[in-house]
Every structure is written in C-alpha cells, then in structure tokens.
Design a protein around this motif. Sequence first.
Motif, mmCIF file in Angstrom:
data_model
loop_
_atom_site.group_PDB
_atom_site.id
_atom_site.type_symbol
_atom_site.label_atom_id
_atom_site.label_comp_id
_atom_site.label_asym_id
_atom_site.label_seq_id
_atom_site.Cartn_x
_atom_site.Cartn_y
_atom_site.Cartn_z
ATOM 1 N N LYS A 1 37.912 55.144 39.032
ATOM 2 C CA LYS A 1 38.646 53.893 39.261
ATOM 3 C C LYS A 1 38.147 53.228 40.534
ATOM 4 O O LYS A 1 37.946 53.876 41.548
ATOM 5 C CB LYS A 1 40.140 54.193 39.376
ATOM 6 C CG LYS A 1 40.737 54.704 38.077
ATOM 7 C CD LYS A 1 42.124 54.123 37.839
ATOM 8 C CE LYS A 1 42.772 54.624 36.563
ATOM 9 N NZ LYS A 1 41.905 54.579 35.380
ATOM 10 N N LYS A 2 37.912 51.929 40.441
ATOM 11 C CA LYS A 2 37.459 51.169 41.604
ATOM 12 C C LYS A 2 38.234 49.861 41.637
ATOM 13 O O LYS A 2 38.639 49.375 40.581
ATOM 14 C CB LYS A 2 35.961 50.852 41.473
ATOM 15 C CG LYS A 2 35.083 52.089 41.550
ATOM 16 C CD LYS A 2 33.615 51.792 41.281
ATOM 17 C CE LYS A 2 32.844 53.107 41.291
ATOM 18 N NZ LYS A 2 31.420 52.936 41.002
ATOM 19 N N PRO A 3 38.447 49.297 42.842
ATOM 20 C CA PRO A 3 39.145 48.004 42.880
ATOM 21 C C PRO A 3 38.275 46.921 42.228
ATOM 22 O O PRO A 3 37.074 46.854 42.489
ATOM 23 C CB PRO A 3 39.327 47.737 44.378
ATOM 24 C CG PRO A 3 38.328 48.608 45.061
ATOM 25 C CD PRO A 3 38.088 49.790 44.174
ATOM 26 N N ILE A 4 38.899 46.132 41.355
ATOM 27 C CA ILE A 4 38.164 45.076 40.665
ATOM 28 C C ILE A 4 38.747 43.723 41.060
ATOM 29 O O ILE A 4 39.945 43.478 40.874
ATOM 30 C CB ILE A 4 38.232 45.267 39.144
ATOM 31 C CG1 ILE A 4 37.604 46.620 38.766
ATOM 32 C CG2 ILE A 4 37.501 44.132 38.426
ATOM 33 C CD1 ILE A 4 37.688 46.953 37.288
ATOM 34 N N PHE A 5 37.909 42.878 41.654
ATOM 35 C CA PHE A 5 38.313 41.530 42.045
ATOM 36 C C PHE A 5 37.793 40.588 40.969
ATOM 37 O O PHE A 5 36.606 40.564 40.686
ATOM 38 C CB PHE A 5 37.721 41.182 43.419
ATOM 39 C CG PHE A 5 38.170 42.139 44.502
ATOM 40 C CD1 PHE A 5 37.558 43.380 44.644
ATOM 41 C CD2 PHE A 5 39.217 41.803 45.347
ATOM 42 C CE1 PHE A 5 37.977 44.271 45.619
ATOM 43 C CE2 PHE A 5 39.642 42.681 46.330
ATOM 44 C CZ PHE A 5 39.028 43.931 46.461
ATOM 45 N N ILE A 6 38.712 39.831 40.351
ATOM 46 C CA ILE A 6 38.284 39.052 39.192
ATOM 47 C C ILE A 6 38.742 37.605 39.252
ATOM 48 O O ILE A 6 39.824 37.296 39.748
ATOM 49 C CB ILE A 6 38.773 39.722 37.878
ATOM 50 C CG1 ILE A 6 38.287 38.941 36.660
ATOM 51 C CG2 ILE A 6 40.290 39.887 37.863
ATOM 52 C CD1 ILE A 6 38.465 39.673 35.342
ATOM 53 N N ARG A 7 37.852 36.747 38.796
ATOM 54 C CA ARG A 7 38.182 35.340 38.598
ATOM 55 C C ARG A 7 37.809 35.063 37.144
ATOM 56 O O ARG A 7 36.663 35.244 36.740
ATOM 57 C CB ARG A 7 37.340 34.513 39.571
ATOM 58 C CG ARG A 7 37.551 33.020 39.494
ATOM 59 C CD ARG A 7 36.641 32.366 38.489
ATOM 60 N NE ARG A 7 36.719 30.941 38.662
ATOM 61 C CZ ARG A 7 35.698 30.208 39.071
ATOM 62 N NH1 ARG A 7 34.537 30.742 39.274
ATOM 63 N NH2 ARG A 7 35.861 28.917 39.227
ATOM 64 N N LEU A 8 38.798 34.666 36.347
ATOM 65 C CA LEU A 8 38.587 34.470 34.920
ATOM 66 C C LEU A 8 39.099 33.087 34.570
ATOM 67 O O LEU A 8 40.294 32.823 34.595
ATOM 68 C CB LEU A 8 39.362 35.551 34.151
ATOM 69 C CG LEU A 8 39.091 35.703 32.661
ATOM 70 C CD1 LEU A 8 37.645 36.088 32.394
ATOM 71 C CD2 LEU A 8 40.024 36.753 32.063
ATOM 72 N N GLU A 9 38.171 32.182 34.281
ATOM 73 C CA GLU A 9 38.558 30.797 34.036
ATOM 74 C C GLU A 9 37.743 30.249 32.870
ATOM 75 O O GLU A 9 36.675 30.755 32.573
ATOM 76 C CB GLU A 9 38.270 29.990 35.308
ATOM 77 C CG GLU A 9 38.911 28.637 35.322
ATOM 78 C CD GLU A 9 39.022 28.054 36.737
ATOM 79 O OE1 GLU A 9 38.722 28.764 37.715
ATOM 80 O OE2 GLU A 9 39.408 26.880 36.815
#
Lengths: 288, 381
Positions: free
Chosen positions: B334-342
């Motif tokens: 598990k790793k931190p996931i930074f997401i921008r979904l547009e």
Amino acid sequence: MSILIGADSRIMIQGITGRRGQFHTSQMLNSGSPIVGGTSPGKGGEWCSEGRLPVFDTVKDCVEATNADVSVIFVPPHSTADAILESINCGVKTIISITGAIPLQDMMIIKSALRNNDSILVGPNSPGVLVPGIANAGIFPREIAIPGNVGVVSRSGTLCYEVVNTLKQEGIGVSTAVGIGDDPIIGTDFSTLLELFEADPHTDQIVLIGGPGGDSEMKAATFIMEAVTKPVIAYVVGENLATSILRPFFSRSGSLPLDTLGKKTGALKDAGVLMANKLNEIPALIKR
Amino acid sequence: MKLQEYQAKSILKKAGVPLPASTLANNAVQVKRIAAEIGYPVVLKAQTLELGRGRAGGVRIVQDERQIENISNEIFKLVLNQHPIQFILVEKAFTFSKEFYLAITSDMEAGTPVLCLSEAGGATYLEPESFKDARVLNRQIDINMGLKDYQIRELMTGLGIDPSLWKQIQFIAHKVYEVYRHFDATLVEINSMVVTSQNQIFALDTRISIDGQSLFRQESFSDAFDPSYFGWEERQALKFDVDYHSFPGEIGCMVNGMGLAYLTIDQLVNLNTMPAAMIDIRGGATSTSITSSLEMLLVSPRVKAIVINIFGGMTRCDEVADGLLKAMDEGLPKKPIFIRLEGTNDDSGLDLLHKNENLRFFSTTEALVNAAVGWLRGEEE
C-alpha cells in the motif's frame, strides 16, 4: 464566431458504430452538436444513437444524403489513412482524426494528397475542434469551456482541456479550441490555424500551447511576426527540462525530443508573444 | 525501432544491395572459424544499437589469425551504455579509394521521405554533428510518385560524382528506397558506401529504423525486439501499450497524454523533485492497461508515493477508476496515492473511488503535485 466549424456545419462520424465512435457520438449529440450521420462499412441502412442518426457504407453515400462537410474519424489506426483519403476524395472540407498512432508512411501519403486538395486535416491524435455552445467535433469533455473571444490552439489534447478549463474558471470564454495533435506528422500546423484565427472577426486573442520536439513553434513565431496582429499568449510545456536535472534521463530514453528545448520560448517572445511560465498564468495575460 | 546491423544487412542483401560477405558469431572460436572461411583481412563489428561503437573500440580490423581470438574477446567484454556485446559480425575487409553516405530519411515537418547524399561516408543521420563540414544534399520525395532517377542525378552532379559511378549509385538508391517503403522504415542509411580500386561500389555499414506505429503490419519484426534491452517495466509497458520512462526520483506518476506528462514533470522540477517513473496510458486506455500501470508503480521499491493525473477526453474516468480499484485489490504494497480525475465520466469515476482510504483527491495539477511532494518531504524529515 469560430473557425473550421460553425452553427451551419454538418458533421459526420467515420466509425460511428465502433465502441469509441458510438460513445463519443452520443456525447457530441448531448452537447447539441450538429451531427448528421456517419459511416460503418457493412452497416449502411441501419440507424444508430437511438435511431437518431443514419449509417452509411461509404463517405460518398453519407455526403450525398446529408451534405456533411465535416468528418470526425474514430476508426482504428490501420484503416485511418483509408478513412482520411476517402473523405478528402469526397470533398469533405474539415477532416478531424481523433485516431492517432497512424503509420508514418500512411501520413506521408495523406500529406501528399492534401497538397492537391482543399480539405483541411486536423490531427491525427487530435482531441477535435470545440466551439463552445455550438459544437464539440471530437472528444472534449463536456462543459469544459464557455463561449467567448479567445482562440485556443494546442499540440497536446490534455493540455488543451487544461487551458480551456482554466479559462472557464476565470470567466474567460473561447471562440474555438483546436488540438492539432502531437503525432510526428500532422495535417495542419499552428500557422494555418493562426491565419484562420487572425481572419475570424469573433476571435480577439489567441492562446498557443506548444511542447518539445519538431519546429512548429519556431514556424509559428515567424508567422506571428509576419502576419498576426491579434495578441498571442503562449505556453510551451517542457521548457523547464532544458536546464533540469532530468535532462540526461530524457536523452537516454531516446523517444523524448530535446533538441529544441529552451529555444521556442525565446523565438516566440521575439515575435511579441506574451509567454506564460506556468499554465495557470495564462488567464492573467489575457486582456479583459 | 532500430534494427541491429546484421538484421539491416540481411534485409538490404535480399533487396540486392552489394555488401561484403559477413556472418554473425557469438564467441571467439566461432569468430576465428568464420574469418578463415571468409578470408583475411576481416573486420570485426560489435553488434549494438548504441551510438559510438567505433569510438569505444567495437570495430577492429584483423590482418591474420594470430590476434583474432584476443581481439574478439576484447570486443565481447565491451559494455556500451550498460548493454554488453553479445554478437560480433565478422566481415570481409575492403580497401577503398572513396566513400559516400546515402540514405532515405524522413522529414516529419513536411511529411515526406528525403533522399540524402553526402561525402561524409561514416556519418549518421542520428548524429547531425557527424557530418561536420562535409557537403550534404537532400531532395524531398513525393511518396505518391516515388523516387525518380532525375532526383538522384541532381544530387550526384551536385556533389560532382564521377559519371562512371552513376549507374551503381542509382541502383542502390532505388533499392534503399524500396526497403524504406516495404518495411515502413523511418530511416535506411548506408554509411559508408565505398568505391573499390575496381570501381565497384559496396555498402559497408547500414542502419535501419522501423516506424513503431506500423509494427502491426510488419510482423517480421515482432521478434526483432531485443528483450535484453528492456527491464521488466518496459516489457510490461510494451505489452499493455503504455509509455514508460524511468527516472531516479521517488514519485511514481501515471497520466494520460504526453502534454500532461510534461506538465506534471515541470511541476515536480519546479519543486526540485524528480519522478521515479512516468507512465503515459495514452488516450482511450482500457481498464486492463490502467490496472497494469498501477501495479508497476505499487511493486516498484523506488516508488514511495503515486501521482495520478487524468484529464479524460477519449479516456473515460469510470474505466480509469475501475482499473485502479482492481490493482488496489491485489494485496500489493500500500502506498499513498494522490489523484486528480477530471473529464469524461468523472462523476461516476469519482463515485467508484471516493471510499478508498489510500486515495487523496485534488482538482488541479498544481495542487496534486504540491501535496505529493509535501507528503514525501514530511516522510523524509
């Protein structure tokens, strides 16, 4: 009020029954775009999009029945050259290839054919042509832009979305947004579109989005110096890489062009273009 | 895609281009045996896709059999840009009086093939500086008309080439153009093309690059890929039709489109950070290729945090979400996931994802990258 496409355009879709063609045709219809029909060889005579659009076997049949003058292409890469040549041959004025990664020699054959015809090819690998409030001839996400007087032209599709979306958030509208495609060989370059924007009475300012590789930004700079009187604002993504620590890793991978990095900003500045260092600096450079 | 020299030569030989006799060897004993068959002097050529082979000592002329095993072993020990030499091409050595460069290249701006003729025999199109001050003449070819004799003649007279050589050069130019067309090449170059004392022309060195976008119809090259050239990630990327670039940083990135890739990297560089990897899933990616891309980032030990920057047009955000969830369900680290979904179908995509505790959501590229870099700095302190 726009370039390439207007309220009286009649748009057809090549590959209208394919997975992507079908999905994006319904997106375009939902945004009120003037779609008149499409082609899918072997399915001529059928209807699609809940019976709203006629399907034809050939572009010839489609143009004869619907007077289509714009074609948006979704067919797979191996038959895209054929689809583009078919539209050129039928006199379709504006041809937009959403499909990318077409074999380069196929593109050379198309470029040669375009030199002897009046058709304009946007793409390949283009997000399309967006005239907010009138038509989305391509795959622009819905409600991404508002109507206005800024013309936008970009090599990258996703950056074109970023820019019109950023403008919308600042209340700035767009006359037409065009993604010219980021493949190695493309149909229409910056200069042709700058010329169209210069002549369009409803475009007051132009935003140009460039990137690494090729020399289309350099040619655009020359063209702006000679023939564009309207203000031009530009952003060239990747220019930072010129001095960055990443440079050796980019050169090693071989596929990322580095030779022109850093030169384009200078050339555009010399041509009187207002340069944004970051994408979100663009709205502030636009005159209200 | 670049072909190895021996592959390029075998193609040109079949097309009828005159080449010196040569055979491939993978050890010093073989080299010696082949050299005896071909006859001394021979030239030993390290087979590599890297530039600068000659400068590194990968091309050696051997006059007789006394030194051949030693020299072969020296070449087999070479490592060019991390790639060890596995094969040597053993070739009949020639003495020649004059050399030229002949190529069909591609002008991407104009969208045409280009015939190129120069006096700089050993130069290569891939290193423009290798032509130095030598004269280089070019002619664009209309691909729908093909290469014409007069175009070759104009270049030969332009360089003042002796008319007694014209016929042979014309023949070779047409063959090179045929190979360029038939194999969907972006480059076919003969460097160098030499004239022997009997006024015979031979192609000593050749280089062929094939257009990667045409491989679906160039099946003969599907096994020409040298797998030793790719790491696990690159092979996965090829398999799932995504672009993979490796960097020495700690943030793994996934984007759709080169524009967003550059934008994301620009943003990282502005914060004095490097990515660990940049995966471009391209337009209209399927959920399978998205799953596989996230898996690569999750298993990579160098990747501490993941940045996903998607602005979907053709790419559908619901398919992206679907693909991401599958990868996160596989019990990988598990790793931190930074997401921008547009973009296209972003509402349904975000609906699918919003409950996942590994994900942090952002609405702009800048906010996304700032947060990931901020987190990484916090970890380091």
